[in-house]
Design a protein around this motif. Sequence first.
Motif, PDB file in Angstrom:
ATOM      1  N   ILE A  54      39.090  49.253  82.426  1.00  0.00           N
ATOM      2  CA  ILE A  54      39.420  49.552  84.309  1.00  0.00           C
ATOM      3  C   ILE A  54      40.669  50.359  83.862  1.00  0.00           C
ATOM      4  CG2 ILE A  54      41.078  48.324  85.459  1.00  0.00           C
ATOM      5  CD1 ILE A  54      39.818  46.007  86.250  1.00  0.00           C
ATOM      6  N   VAL A  57      38.359  54.034  83.378  1.00  0.00           N
ATOM      7  CA  VAL A  57      38.552  54.325  84.705  1.00  0.00           C
ATOM      8  C   VAL A  57      39.825  54.948  85.172  1.00  0.00           C
ATOM      9  CG1 VAL A  57      38.422  54.250  87.418  1.00  0.00           C
ATOM     10  CG2 VAL A  57      36.580  53.167  85.146  1.00  0.00           C
ATOM     11  N   LEU A  58      41.039  54.357  85.300  1.00  0.00           N
ATOM     12  CA  LEU A  58      42.279  54.360  85.170  1.00  0.00           C
ATOM     13  C   LEU A  58      42.292  55.804  84.901  1.00  0.00           C
ATOM     14  CD1 LEU A  58      44.804  53.814  86.984  1.00  0.00           C
ATOM     15  CD2 LEU A  58      45.702  52.457  85.224  1.00  0.00           C
ATOM     16  N   VAL A  61      39.311  58.904  84.293  1.00  0.00           N
ATOM     17  CA  VAL A  61      38.457  59.168  85.561  1.00  0.00           C
ATOM     18  C   VAL A  61      40.135  59.102  86.639  1.00  0.00           C
ATOM     19  CG1 VAL A  61      37.019  58.534  87.721  1.00  0.00           C
ATOM     20  CG2 VAL A  61      37.010  57.552  85.290  1.00  0.00           C
ATOM     21  N   GLY A  62      40.746  58.941  86.614  1.00  0.00           N
ATOM     22  CA  GLY A  62      41.927  59.034  87.998  1.00  0.00           C
ATOM     23  C   GLY A  62      42.348  60.354  87.737  1.00  0.00           C
ATOM     24  N   VAL A  66      40.695  64.864  87.223  1.00  0.00           N
ATOM     25  CA  VAL A  66      40.855  65.179  87.938  1.00  0.00           C
ATOM     26  C   VAL A  66      42.074  66.956  87.832  1.00  0.00           C
ATOM     27  CG1 VAL A  66      42.959  65.319  90.198  1.00  0.00           C
ATOM     28  CG2 VAL A  66      41.511  63.427  89.333  1.00  0.00           C
ATOM     29  N   PHE A  70      40.374  70.254  88.264  1.00  0.00           N
ATOM     30  CA  PHE A  70      41.294  71.218  89.267  1.00  0.00           C
ATOM     31  C   PHE A  70      41.463  73.107  88.149  1.00  0.00           C
ATOM     32  CE2 PHE A  70      46.017  71.905  90.882  1.00  0.00           C
ATOM     33  CZ  PHE A  70      45.867  71.246  92.164  1.00  0.00           C
TER      34      PHE A  70
ATOM     35  N   TYR B 118      42.561  47.171  88.760  1.00  0.00           N
ATOM     36  CA  TYR B 118      41.266  47.475  89.045  1.00  0.00           C
ATOM     37  C   TYR B 118      41.440  48.063  90.491  1.00  0.00           C
ATOM     38  CZ  TYR B 118      37.377  46.883  92.563  1.00  0.00           C
ATOM     39  OH  TYR B 118      36.224  46.810  93.258  1.00  0.00           O
ATOM     40  N   LEU B 120      45.303  49.870  91.229  1.00  0.00           N
ATOM     41  CA  LEU B 120      45.271  51.303  90.406  1.00  0.00           C
ATOM     42  C   LEU B 120      44.187  52.089  90.005  1.00  0.00           C
ATOM     43  CD1 LEU B 120      47.884  51.409  90.713  1.00  0.00           C
ATOM     44  CD2 LEU B 120      48.522  51.198  87.925  1.00  0.00           C
ATOM     45  N   ALA B 121      42.792  52.241  89.823  1.00  0.00           N
ATOM     46  CA  ALA B 121      42.089  52.329  89.513  1.00  0.00           C
ATOM     47  C   ALA B 121      41.194  52.788  90.010  1.00  0.00           C
ATOM     48  CB  ALA B 121      41.313  52.106  88.090  1.00  0.00           C
ATOM     49  N   SER B 124      43.442  55.694  92.447  1.00  0.00           N
ATOM     50  CA  SER B 124      43.292  57.446  91.770  1.00  0.00           C
ATOM     51  C   SER B 124      41.805  57.769  92.115  1.00  0.00           C
ATOM     52  CB  SER B 124      43.348  56.691  90.353  1.00  0.00           C
ATOM     53  OG  SER B 124      42.393  56.223  89.571  1.00  0.00           O
ATOM     54  N   VAL B 125      40.642  56.876  92.147  1.00  0.00           N
ATOM     55  CA  VAL B 125      39.194  57.359  92.195  1.00  0.00           C
ATOM     56  C   VAL B 125      38.861  58.148  93.625  1.00  0.00           C
ATOM     57  CG1 VAL B 125      37.367  57.097  91.899  1.00  0.00           C
ATOM     58  CG2 VAL B 125      38.568  56.245  90.509  1.00  0.00           C
ATOM     59  N   VAL B 127      40.947  60.343  95.028  1.00  0.00           N
ATOM     60  CA  VAL B 127      41.110  61.812  95.307  1.00  0.00           C
ATOM     61  C   VAL B 127      39.940  62.124  95.284  1.00  0.00           C
ATOM     62  CG1 VAL B 127      42.176  62.219  93.064  1.00  0.00           C
ATOM     63  CG2 VAL B 127      43.398  63.621  94.364  1.00  0.00           C
ATOM     64  N   TYR B 128      38.915  61.881  94.266  1.00  0.00           N
ATOM     65  CA  TYR B 128      37.846  62.605  94.070  1.00  0.00           C
ATOM     66  C   TYR B 128      36.796  63.388  95.707  1.00  0.00           C
ATOM     67  CZ  TYR B 128      37.796  62.427  89.052  1.00  0.00           C
ATOM     68  OH  TYR B 128      38.516  62.708  88.237  1.00  0.00           O
ATOM     69  N   ALA B 150      45.440  66.716  95.424  1.00  0.00           N
ATOM     70  CA  ALA B 150      45.554  65.962  94.396  1.00  0.00           C
ATOM     71  C   ALA B 150      46.872  66.806  93.316  1.00  0.00           C
ATOM     72  CB  ALA B 150      44.333  67.524  93.244  1.00  0.00           C
ATOM     73  N   VAL B 154      47.853  62.905  92.591  1.00  0.00           N
ATOM     74  CA  VAL B 154      48.359  62.212  91.264  1.00  0.00           C
ATOM     75  C   VAL B 154      49.704  62.442  90.236  1.00  0.00           C
ATOM     76  CG1 VAL B 154      48.431  63.240  88.679  1.00  0.00           C
ATOM     77  CG2 VAL B 154      46.228  63.457  90.351  1.00  0.00           C
ATOM     78  N   GLU B 157      50.870  58.658  92.214  1.00  0.00           N
ATOM     79  CA  GLU B 157      50.379  57.069  91.226  1.00  0.00           C
ATOM     80  C   GLU B 157      51.153  57.125  90.609  1.00  0.00           C
ATOM     81  OE1 GLU B 157      45.957  58.524  90.006  1.00  0.00           O
ATOM     82  OE2 GLU B 157      46.020  58.127  92.098  1.00  0.00           O
TER      83      GLU B 157
END
Lengths: 199, 349
Positions: A54, A57-58, A61-62, A66, A70, B118, B120-121, B124-125, B127-128, B150, B154, B157
């Motif tokens: 997790i 991903v956080l 990916v997060g 990003v 950008f 989970y 939080l993850a 954050s996804v 935004v894509y 974006a 970010v 978050e």
Amino acid sequence: MTSVLFYLFSAILLFAAFRVISAKSAVHAAIFLILAFVTTSAIWLLLEAEFLAITLVLVYVGAVMVLFLFVVMMLDMNMEPLREGFTRYLPAGILVAATIVFEMGIVLGGRYFSSENFPAPVPHGSDYSNTKELGEQLYTTHLFSFEVAAAILLIAIVAAIGLTFRRRVESKKQDIPHQHRVDRNDRVRMLDIREESVS
Amino acid sequence: MFGLPEDLITVIWTLIKIVVIVAPLMLGVAYLTYAERKIIGYMQVRIGPNRVGPKGWLQPIADALKLMFKEIILPTGANKMLFVVAPVLSIAPALAAWAVIPFDDGLVLSNLDAGLLYILALTSVGVYGVIIAGWASNSKYAFLGALRSAAQVVSYEIAMGFALVGVLMAAGSLNLGDIVRAQEGGFLNWYWLPLFPLFIVYFLSGVAETNRAPFDVAEGESEIVAGFHVEYSGMTFAIFFLAEYANMILIAALASVLFLGGWLSPFAGVPLLGDMTAWVPGLFWLLMKMSIFLFFFLWFRATFPRYRYDQIMRLGWKAFLPVTIFWLFVEGIAIYAEIGPWFDGVLGA
């Protein structure tokens, strides 16, 4: 079931990783890199590394990707000149790639990475918390190295800002405290517009 | 059961549960838009929609039908594949996050141990969807909206994550069900009181995270038309709309679970009133708490003018973030001093 999922995710991961280097547009490459991260995280979940999966991903990916996306989107890259010397540099590229594959083969094929040393993870009970276990390890056994890593990261952040931050003299900057001090009387003038006063 | 293999039954059972969660959610989204138009209408001394159905009750249904039958326009020069994928990327995390929300004691799709992480993850996804929509549209307004969104998501978050750290410090768990159980006792035992600054920061960051007024510069219709979804029409636009409102409801649900004791009754422990309301199901209390937050979302929109972009960034980085970090220290001391009724016994657990 688990092995089916593993092969599925591995196939997606390999495809995504291949597309990262073969995609024509940089934005597509970045998006495939995101796909690669997500599938890696799924594979880590199969290994019962919940927390790491997790967090991958956080963090990657997060947040990281990003910002990456950008930047890539803002670049208007012309890929043609980059492609020119492809055949000329191909032998050197193949040589480097073959060396890396050979080295990785030696390391991963060695005794320490053999399957006897890494048996399949034993499934834990439902009261087992991967997060708690990791936290305990990091903050007790490995506290010193953890703190050192944190200090190094902090220095890296400060250095990166110090290297790139330039205060431009001529830039017009808004003085926020000054804006906050603004009074109602600076902005609004009350007029008496009853009928008598209008006429 | 019916001679089916065990795995298949699990899959079917999970699918049924997903439908049971998502269908009311979609209905909730539809009527949230109705509530928004009505509430803001009355706040601005208008009536709001009142033509379709009795008192305008069928307005959201009519809107949905209209959007479904509209043409989907692909702009010239748009990246077709990404243009279509973007709305999907936007709604998928908004729906998937509901898997770990506990609706009542034990009433949760997935009792995930790292539930908070989970959430939080996944948020954050989300935004894509916005970034890719802005880029794939091949339009300057859309791209500007995407960049603004974006940067904003970010930034907020981080403050949001720190507010969540405060909750997990107090509860000693990342499991949302355990977090609610740690708040058991009554109105004053919920975390809104000891973690008040974090509660405020969390909810306001949530408003910023969902790009709602007064933080809606990503859409900012007076400057950049509609921001990242200018080029979207019909159903593709509707999906962005659904995602935004599903995210609003999600933030409301999370704020209720983390700071207002989720399914717990506000009257627990109150003599007489507590016993009289003991039969009320926990789901009712959760829905009531969510409604309060949703009302705040709408109230903000009717009340505040849009923030200036640099002020949004300033608020996130220079106000919210220091407040959360300061309060984490205060909370750490409170946990050490075992100040009751919230922080006693956290150390031993």
